[in-house]
Design a protein around this motif. Structure first.
Motif, PDB file in Angstrom:
ATOM      1  N   TYR A 177       0.866  -1.362  -0.073  1.00 11.85           N
ATOM      2  CA  TYR A 177      -0.101   0.008   0.028  1.00 11.85           C
ATOM      3  C   TYR A 177       0.936   1.385   0.068  1.00 11.85           C
ATOM      4  O   TYR A 177       0.412   2.389  -0.209  1.00 11.85           O
ATOM      5  N   LYS A 178       2.095   1.112   0.213  1.00 14.26           N
ATOM      6  CA  LYS A 178       2.816   2.282   0.119  1.00 14.26           C
ATOM      7  C   LYS A 178       3.628   2.393  -1.242  1.00 14.26           C
ATOM      8  O   LYS A 178       4.352   3.384  -1.414  1.00 14.26           O
ATOM      9  N   THR A 179       3.424   1.650  -2.287  1.00 11.53           N
ATOM     10  CA  THR A 179       4.086   1.397  -3.542  1.00 11.53           C
ATOM     11  C   THR A 179       3.703   2.730  -4.586  1.00 11.53           C
ATOM     12  O   THR A 179       2.481   3.076  -4.157  1.00 11.53           O
ATOM     13  N   THR A 180       4.304   2.889  -5.281  1.00 12.79           N
ATOM     14  CA  THR A 180       3.993   4.006  -6.476  1.00 12.79           C
ATOM     15  C   THR A 180       2.923   3.429  -7.301  1.00 12.79           C
ATOM     16  O   THR A 180       1.892   4.072  -7.564  1.00 12.79           O
ATOM     17  N   ALA A 181       3.055   2.036  -7.732  1.00  5.34           N
ATOM     18  CA  ALA A 181       1.864   1.590  -8.499  1.00  5.34           C
ATOM     19  C   ALA A 181       0.558   1.666  -7.799  1.00  5.34           C
ATOM     20  O   ALA A 181      -0.510   2.035  -8.398  1.00  5.34           O
ATOM     21  N   TRP A 182       0.599   1.293  -6.473  1.00 11.08           N
ATOM     22  CA  TRP A 182      -0.627   1.349  -5.843  1.00 11.08           C
ATOM     23  C   TRP A 182      -1.385   2.613  -5.768  1.00 11.08           C
ATOM     24  O   TRP A 182      -2.536   3.114  -5.931  1.00 11.08           O
ATOM     25  N   ARG A 183      -0.449   3.542  -5.537  1.00 11.71           N
ATOM     26  CA  ARG A 183      -0.982   5.151  -5.073  1.00 11.71           C
ATOM     27  C   ARG A 183      -1.460   5.605  -6.384  1.00 11.71           C
ATOM     28  O   ARG A 183      -2.419   6.423  -6.491  1.00 11.71           O
ATOM     29  N   LYS A 184      -0.857   5.361  -7.516  1.00  6.23           N
ATOM     30  CA  LYS A 184      -1.287   5.744  -8.832  1.00  6.23           C
ATOM     31  C   LYS A 184      -2.759   5.030  -9.272  1.00  6.23           C
ATOM     32  O   LYS A 184      -3.505   5.821  -9.695  1.00  6.23           O
ATOM     33  N   LEU A 185      -2.628   4.029  -8.949  1.00  8.70           N
ATOM     34  CA  LEU A 185      -4.025   3.165  -9.339  1.00  8.70           C
ATOM     35  C   LEU A 185      -5.139   3.694  -8.128  1.00  8.70           C
ATOM     36  O   LEU A 185      -6.338   4.144  -8.895  1.00  8.70           O
ATOM     37  N   GLN A 186      -4.727   4.063  -7.069  1.00  7.91           N
ATOM     38  CA  GLN A 186      -5.751   4.510  -6.249  1.00  7.91           C
ATOM     39  C   GLN A 186      -6.265   5.842  -6.565  1.00  7.91           C
ATOM     40  O   GLN A 186      -7.375   6.289  -6.436  1.00  7.91           O
ATOM     41  N   HIS A 187      -5.203   6.881  -7.098  1.00  3.29           N
ATOM     42  CA  HIS A 187      -5.687   8.119  -7.512  1.00  3.29           C
ATOM     43  C   HIS A 187      -6.381   8.251  -8.755  1.00  3.29           C
ATOM     44  O   HIS A 187      -7.589   8.711  -8.784  1.00  3.29           O
ATOM     45  N   TYR A 188      -6.145   7.233  -9.355  1.00  5.42           N
ATOM     46  CA  TYR A 188      -6.902   7.133 -10.605  1.00  5.42           C
ATOM     47  C   TYR A 188      -8.434   6.433 -10.514  1.00  5.42           C
ATOM     48  O   TYR A 188      -9.179   6.823 -10.944  1.00  5.42           O
ATOM     49  N   HIS A 189      -8.616   5.592  -9.672  1.00  3.82           N
ATOM     50  CA  HIS A 189      -9.736   5.125  -9.347  1.00  3.82           C
ATOM     51  C   HIS A 189     -10.894   6.077  -8.501  1.00  3.82           C
ATOM     52  O   HIS A 189     -11.892   6.069  -9.039  1.00  3.82           O
ATOM     53  N   MET A 190     -10.043   6.832  -7.584  1.00  5.97           N
ATOM     54  CA  MET A 190     -10.815   7.654  -7.018  1.00  5.97           C
ATOM     55  C   MET A 190     -11.395   8.866  -7.976  1.00  5.97           C
ATOM     56  O   MET A 190     -12.416   9.405  -7.697  1.00  5.97           O
ATOM     57  N   ALA A 191     -10.589   9.167  -8.923  1.00  8.63           N
ATOM     58  CA  ALA A 191     -11.160  10.088  -9.951  1.00  8.63           C
ATOM     59  C   ALA A 191     -12.250   9.536 -10.848  1.00  8.63           C
ATOM     60  O   ALA A 191     -13.083  10.233 -11.313  1.00  8.63           O
ATOM     61  N   LYS A 192     -12.079   8.180 -11.100  1.00 12.07           N
ATOM     62  CA  LYS A 192     -13.234   7.441 -11.932  1.00 12.07           C
ATOM     63  C   LYS A 192     -14.370   7.269 -11.052  1.00 12.07           C
ATOM     64  O   LYS A 192     -15.369   7.626 -11.683  1.00 12.07           O
ATOM     65  N   GLN A 193     -14.082   6.778  -9.885  1.00 11.66           N
ATOM     66  CA  GLN A 193     -15.367   6.622  -9.058  1.00 11.66           C
ATOM     67  C   GLN A 193     -15.332   7.180  -7.677  1.00 11.66           C
ATOM     68  O   GLN A 193     -14.754   6.665  -6.758  1.00 11.66           O
ATOM     69  N   PRO A 194     -15.676   8.582  -7.811  1.00 12.73           N
ATOM     70  CA  PRO A 194     -15.449   9.367  -6.619  1.00 12.73           C
ATOM     71  C   PRO A 194     -16.438   9.033  -5.171  1.00 12.73           C
ATOM     72  O   PRO A 194     -16.257   9.629  -4.131  1.00 12.73           O
ATOM     73  N   TYR A 195     -17.445   8.472  -5.455  1.00 14.97           N
ATOM     74  CA  TYR A 195     -18.590   8.223  -4.646  1.00 14.97           C
ATOM     75  C   TYR A 195     -18.605   6.723  -4.221  1.00 14.97           C
ATOM     76  O   TYR A 195     -18.298   5.830  -4.765  1.00 14.97           O
ATOM     77  N   CYS A 196     -19.231   6.710  -2.812  1.00 12.48           N
ATOM     78  CA  CYS A 196     -19.124   5.381  -2.025  1.00 12.48           C
ATOM     79  C   CYS A 196     -20.309   4.505  -2.771  1.00 12.48           C
ATOM     80  O   CYS A 196     -21.314   4.844  -3.032  1.00 12.48           O
ATOM     81  N   VAL A 197     -19.702   3.225  -3.443  1.00 14.48           N
ATOM     82  CA  VAL A 197     -20.771   2.350  -4.069  1.00 14.48           C
ATOM     83  C   VAL A 197     -21.593   1.666  -3.251  1.00 14.48           C
ATOM     84  O   VAL A 197     -23.063   1.455  -3.582  1.00 14.48           O
ATOM     85  N   GLU A 198     -21.436   1.382  -2.033  1.00 12.42           N
ATOM     86  CA  GLU A 198     -22.197   0.829  -0.938  1.00 12.42           C
ATOM     87  C   GLU A 198     -23.447   1.866  -0.628  1.00 12.42           C
ATOM     88  O   GLU A 198     -24.822   1.574  -0.534  1.00 12.42           O
ATOM     89  N   CYS A 199     -23.134   3.223  -0.409  1.00  9.46           N
ATOM     90  CA  CYS A 199     -24.006   4.089  -0.318  1.00  9.46           C
ATOM     91  C   CYS A 199     -24.947   4.539  -1.488  1.00  9.46           C
ATOM     92  O   CYS A 199     -26.314   4.627  -1.437  1.00  9.46           O
TER      93      CYS A 199
END
Length: 116
Positions: A40-62
């Motif tokens: 969870y501290k790797t660059t690959a995870w941080r980039k993917l996390q940032h990309y995913h949050m931009a694509k899906q910014p809202y809580c899917v369960e809510c």
């Protein structure tokens, strides 16, 4: 240096103002470490996390309940420890903190039942 009493009940030891407990009552905080902490501290995870949050910014369960709430955590749908893909966007979902904590608690209970 400003001093105060130790926060431990009944202790009269003086300690620096910014501390909470004296040496006698100080307990080193422990944090449970997980195998995936380094991941969870790797660059690959941080980039993917940032990309995913931009694509899906809202809580899917809510959103399933008709509530629009900003997501805070990118969660693995199938946990890595259960064989889920670490860096597959299809294995990720955005959750608010409450939904993530609920999901994690359910998974831990399930895992504990499977062990017994």
């Amino acid at each position: 240096m400003l001093m105060k009493l130790c926060n431990y009940p009944g202790c009269n030891n003086l300690i620096p103002k910014n501390d909470k407990y004296c040496r006698e009552h100080y307990i080193k905080p422990t944090r449970k470490t997980y195998d995936n902490d380094k991941f969870y501290k790797t660059t690959a995870w941080r980039k993917l996390q940032h990309y995913h949050m931009a694509k899906q910014p809202y809580c899917v369960e809510c959103m399933k309940q008709g509530i629009v709430r900003r997501g805070e955590i990118v969660d693995h749908i199938k946990e890595i420890s259960d064989g889920g893909e670490k860096l597959a966007d299809s294995n990720l979902q955005t959750l608010c903190r409450a939904c993530h904590n609920r999901k994690t608690a359910l998974e831990r209970r399930r895992r504990a039942l499977d062990r017994s």
